[in-house]
Scaffold this active site. Sequence first.
Site, short mmCIF file in Angstrom:
data_model
loop_
_atom_site.label_atom_id
_atom_site.label_comp_id
_atom_site.label_asym_id
_atom_site.label_seq_id
_atom_site.Cartn_x
_atom_site.Cartn_y
_atom_site.Cartn_z
N TYR A 55 -2.78 -28.84 -29.44
CA TYR A 55 -2.58 -30.26 -29.07
C TYR A 55 -3.98 -30.83 -28.91
CZ TYR A 55 2.35 -29.28 -27.83
OH TYR A 55 3.69 -28.94 -27.85
N PRO A 67 8.25 -36.42 -28.14
CA PRO A 67 8.20 -35.00 -28.55
C PRO A 67 7.01 -34.20 -28.00
CG PRO A 67 7.53 -36.41 -30.36
CD PRO A 67 7.96 -37.32 -29.27
N HIS A 80 5.47 -17.37 -28.82
CA HIS A 80 4.12 -17.90 -28.59
C HIS A 80 3.80 -17.75 -27.11
CE1 HIS A 80 3.25 -20.49 -32.36
NE2 HIS A 80 4.09 -19.52 -32.67
N TYR A 90 6.11 -26.39 -19.45
CA TYR A 90 6.23 -26.21 -20.91
C TYR A 90 7.21 -25.09 -21.24
CZ TYR A 90 4.66 -26.42 -25.79
OH TYR A 90 4.61 -26.58 -27.15
N LYS A 149 10.51 -30.84 -25.31
CA LYS A 149 11.63 -30.61 -24.39
C LYS A 149 13.00 -30.93 -24.98
CE LYS A 149 9.93 -28.99 -20.69
NZ LYS A 149 9.65 -27.78 -21.48
#
Length: 398
Positions: free
Chosen positions: A207, A296, A76, A388, A300
Amino acid sequence: MPTTVRTRVAIVGAGPAGLILSQLLADAGLGSIVVDSRSRTEIESTIRAGILEQNTVDLLRTIDPATRVDTVGHRHDGIELRFGDVGEGHRIDFPSLVGRSVWLYPQHEVLKDLLALRLAAEQDLRFGVTVEGVDDGDPVHPAIIATDAHGDPVRIEADFVVGADGSRSIVRAAVTGSRSGGYFREYPFAWFGILCEAPPSSDELIYSNSPDGFALISQRSPDVQRMYFQCDPTADPAAPSDAEIWDTLQARVPGTTLNEGPVIQRDVLRFRSVVAHELRRGRVALVGDAAHTVPPTGAKGMNLAIADVVLLADALRALLTEGDGQLIDTYADRALDRIWKAQHFSWWMTSMLHVAPDASDFDRRRQLGELRTVLESEAGRTYLAEAYTGWSIEPPKR
Ligand code: PHB
């Protein structure tokens, strides 16, 4: 009388941390025994998170030529953050910002690869073993006290014991003096998670901070989606009907029509941030969820566990093959540098994206201001992309 066995390193927990540690130790010529209270089937079928950082993928490719991360997993190159009543969306493009990506490759698939890898190498791997505690009376030969899968007592004597046994760690008591405690924070919300049979609703993860609360749109395979929505921590996973779940999810991702399908699994995930007060005492150390838990939202958990293991494996190599204790003496401090950065990132993503039950109009508008501050600035997007996709793993110190 218990059966006594001896090994160089006794590892409690056959999750990603414990299995990768056994591999890295074997590469350094060190034998180990890995025990887990669960069966192999249970380990391979428990649904957990799914995002792997670039470093984690690089490591899996190095240690396991047969890894399926590139065939079953998917690279991704970005995520979308969405917010507000109309679902304003901003994509964070990882390669152009930081030259890295992440992979969606579910943890249970990682575990299938790692179990196959270690069993092919004849790793002493024992399922159904219940650990009762650590006997650290002898400062250089700690032992695990356990009951094996047949109910018989077993004592595993080692030169070092590692607790890779998750957030309910038994080994933790030998390091911190207590099975609970640590630096700790709770959150006034949880995630309602579902697996459903329908093709992905989006190519990348979304998100979404909607006025009704957070939602995350993820995937598992071409036919199965993983999705989450913010709920009360006391929510009963069995309570809502499928139709109610879909109403909630559809309302929380304005701008996208989600592909609906039968809900085949549901769970409620509690949110906690925890760091154990100590990560090592003498010849016993903690890695992964035994040492820390993150909410979550930052994806990580597994990555942080694997980063601990890379440091610990090198420290154990130096200690047990060269008698050099310098790296083990600094293991906790070096691991904690990354752990606290990841704790901050996970807390920050969580607080920026969820709607707290007591949020005032001020809090809400400030939060949207924060999202715009980050997303409309290249520096802001770069920070998010860097954290990220993961900070680089410290190269081994010699
Ligand atoms: C998941 O796909 O399970 C997942 C993805 C990203 C997260 C958390 C969970 O931040």
